[in-house]
Write an enzyme that holds these catalytic residues in place. Structure first.
Site, PDB file in Angstrom:
ATOM      1  N   ARG A  85       0.917  -1.129   0.005  1.00 46.98           N
ATOM      2  CA  ARG A  85      -0.166   0.033  -0.004  1.00 46.98           C
ATOM      3  C   ARG A  85       0.765   1.339   0.115  1.00 46.98           C
ATOM      4  NH1 ARG A  85      -5.755  -0.086  -0.688  1.00 46.98           N
ATOM      5  NH2 ARG A  85      -5.782   1.625   1.029  1.00 46.98           N
ATOM      6  N   THR A  91      -4.674   7.155  -2.528  1.00 48.43           N
ATOM      7  CA  THR A  91      -5.848   6.725  -3.498  1.00 48.43           C
ATOM      8  C   THR A  91      -5.704   7.789  -4.499  1.00 48.43           C
ATOM      9  OG1 THR A  91      -7.009   5.623  -1.889  1.00 48.43           O
ATOM     10  CG2 THR A  91      -8.273   6.215  -3.852  1.00 48.43           C
ATOM     11  N   ARG A 102       1.318   5.580  -7.552  1.00 47.72           N
ATOM     12  CA  ARG A 102       0.366   6.612  -8.207  1.00 47.72           C
ATOM     13  C   ARG A 102       0.948   7.882  -8.071  1.00 47.72           C
ATOM     14  NH1 ARG A 102      -4.222   4.007  -4.281  1.00 47.72           N
ATOM     15  NH2 ARG A 102      -5.179   2.414  -5.585  1.00 47.72           N
ATOM     16  N   ASN A 112      -6.088   5.308 -11.353  1.00 44.52           N
ATOM     17  CA  ASN A 112      -5.017   5.357 -10.259  1.00 44.52           C
ATOM     18  C   ASN A 112      -4.068   4.159 -10.324  1.00 44.52           C
ATOM     19  OD1 ASN A 112      -6.637   3.568  -8.921  1.00 44.52           O
ATOM     20  ND2 ASN A 112      -6.916   5.068  -7.069  1.00 44.52           N
ATOM     21  N   HIS A 115      -4.594  -1.589  -7.726  1.00 47.19           N
ATOM     22  CA  HIS A 115      -5.146  -1.901  -6.723  1.00 47.19           C
ATOM     23  C   HIS A 115      -4.157  -2.521  -5.743  1.00 47.19           C
ATOM     24  CE1 HIS A 115      -8.034  -3.655  -3.678  1.00 47.19           C
ATOM     25  NE2 HIS A 115      -7.523  -4.715  -4.050  1.00 47.19           N
TER      26      HIS A 115
HETATM   27  P1  GTP Z   1      -8.076   0.224  -4.394  1.00 44.00           P
HETATM   28  O1  GTP Z   1      -6.803  -0.225  -4.087  1.00 44.00           O
HETATM   29  O2  GTP Z   1      -8.269   0.458  -5.713  1.00 44.00           O
HETATM   30  O3  GTP Z   1      -9.114  -0.314  -3.645  1.00 44.00           O
HETATM   31  O4  GTP Z   1      -7.998   1.787  -4.009  1.00 44.00           O
HETATM   32  P2  GTP Z   1      -7.936   2.375  -2.585  1.00 44.00           P
HETATM   33  O5  GTP Z   1      -8.070   1.421  -1.603  1.00 44.00           O
HETATM   34  O6  GTP Z   1      -6.660   3.397  -2.581  1.00 44.00           O
HETATM   35  O7  GTP Z   1      -9.252   3.360  -2.366  1.00 44.00           O
HETATM   36  P3  GTP Z   1     -10.526   2.876  -2.287  1.00 44.00           P
HETATM   37  O8  GTP Z   1     -10.618   1.429  -1.645  1.00 44.00           O
HETATM   38  O9  GTP Z   1     -11.228   4.127  -1.164  1.00 44.00           O
HETATM   39  O10 GTP Z   1     -11.599   3.059  -3.533  1.00 44.00           O
HETATM   40  C1  GTP Z   1     -11.503   2.107  -4.444  1.00 44.00           C
HETATM   41  C2  GTP Z   1     -11.276   2.749  -5.727  1.00 44.00           C
HETATM   42  O11 GTP Z   1     -12.321   3.720  -6.223  1.00 44.00           O
HETATM   43  C3  GTP Z   1     -10.147   4.063  -5.959  1.00 44.00           C
HETATM   44  O12 GTP Z   1      -8.889   3.387  -6.315  1.00 44.00           O
HETATM   45  C4  GTP Z   1     -10.687   4.766  -7.056  1.00 44.00           C
HETATM   46  O13 GTP Z   1     -10.240   4.285  -8.307  1.00 44.00           O
HETATM   47  C5  GTP Z   1     -12.112   4.801  -6.969  1.00 44.00           C
HETATM   48  N1  GTP Z   1     -12.316   6.040  -5.763  1.00 44.00           N
HETATM   49  C6  GTP Z   1     -12.256   6.139  -4.659  1.00 44.00           C
HETATM   50  N2  GTP Z   1     -12.941   7.514  -4.237  1.00 44.00           N
HETATM   51  C7  GTP Z   1     -13.309   7.953  -5.418  1.00 44.00           C
HETATM   52  C8  GTP Z   1     -13.741   9.145  -5.715  1.00 44.00           C
HETATM   53  O14 GTP Z   1     -13.986   9.794  -4.789  1.00 44.00           O
HETATM   54  N3  GTP Z   1     -14.263   9.713  -7.223  1.00 44.00           N
HETATM   55  C9  GTP Z   1     -13.872   8.692  -8.035  1.00 44.00           C
HETATM   56  N4  GTP Z   1     -14.181   8.982  -9.228  1.00 44.00           N
HETATM   57  N5  GTP Z   1     -13.221   7.440  -7.648  1.00 44.00           N
HETATM   58  C10 GTP Z   1     -13.129   7.069  -6.364  1.00 44.00           C
HETATM   59 MG    MG Z   2      -9.411  -0.144  -1.541  1.00 43.09          MG
END
Ligand code: GTP
Ligand code: MG
Length: 149
Positions: A85, A91, A102, A112, A115
């Site tokens: 991470r 994110t 990222r 981004n 995952h």
């Molecule tokens: P992942 O590793 O992809 O799960 O990302 P993360 O853990 O850093 O973020 P999170 O699980 O909160 O969100 C999952 C995914 O949703 C993110 O990687 C983004 O691509 C998308 N996402 C999260 N928040 C937003 C937002 O506010 N707007 C948009 N358009 N996409 C979002």
């Molecule tokens: Mg996530």
């Protein structure tokens, strides 16, 4: 041994960043135990991102992740979940630190690049969701004594 699930998203694959992204985990010293390129089904995408089902960006996220191939991976090593991470970065790529994936290659929260599982429970669930047991390879890298005292 601890394992995490990582997926290079469609933007990372389309932009030719697969090698660069894998390199960062490989040179850190983690061990690759599962790897495949696949088109993600809507069912898999909705299960994977099920926790975000009620969020306004959910529909767009599922559309995006199913739009073009993804590289799914399982990496192994002590502390790999939290460390991956950190290597991935925040994110939102605009605020992610330089030096992270990222932070170095992204501009937009919806693009981004990669995952990474966020905790031991989700890592276990995601590895099981994306990979069959027989797709995972347990092996002992010869580098181990040069990485651990
Ligand atoms: P992942 O590793 O992809 O799960 O990302 P993360 O853990 O850093 O973020 P999170 O699980 O909160 O969100 C999952 C995914 O949703 C993110 O990687 C983004 O691509 C998308 N996402 C999260 N928040 C937003 C937002 O506010 N707007 C948009 N358009 N996409 C979002
Ligand atoms: Mg996530």
């Amino acid at each position: 041994m601890e394992r995490t699930f990582l997926a290079i998203k469609p933007d990372g694959v389309q932009r030719g960043l697969v090698g660069e992204i894998i390199r960062r985990f490989e040179t850190k010293g983690f061990t690759l135990v599962g790897l495949k390129l696949l088109n993600v089904s809507r069912e898999l995408a909705e299960q994977h991102y099920g926790v975000h089902r009620e969020r306004p960006f959910f529909g767009g996220l599922v559309e995006f992740i199913t739009s073009s191939p993804v590289v799914a991976m399982v990496w192994e090593g002590d502390g790999v979940i939290a460390s991956a991470r950190k290597i991935i970065g925040a994110t939102n790529p605009l605020t992610a630190e330089p030096g992270t994936i990222r932070g170095d290659f992204g501009l937009n929260i919806g693009r981004n690049l990669i995952h990474g599982s966020d905790a031991p429970e989700t890592a276990q669930q995601e590895v099981a969701l994306w990979f069959k047991d027989e797709e995972l390879v347990s092996w002992q890298p010869h580098l181990t004594p040069w990485l651990h005292e």
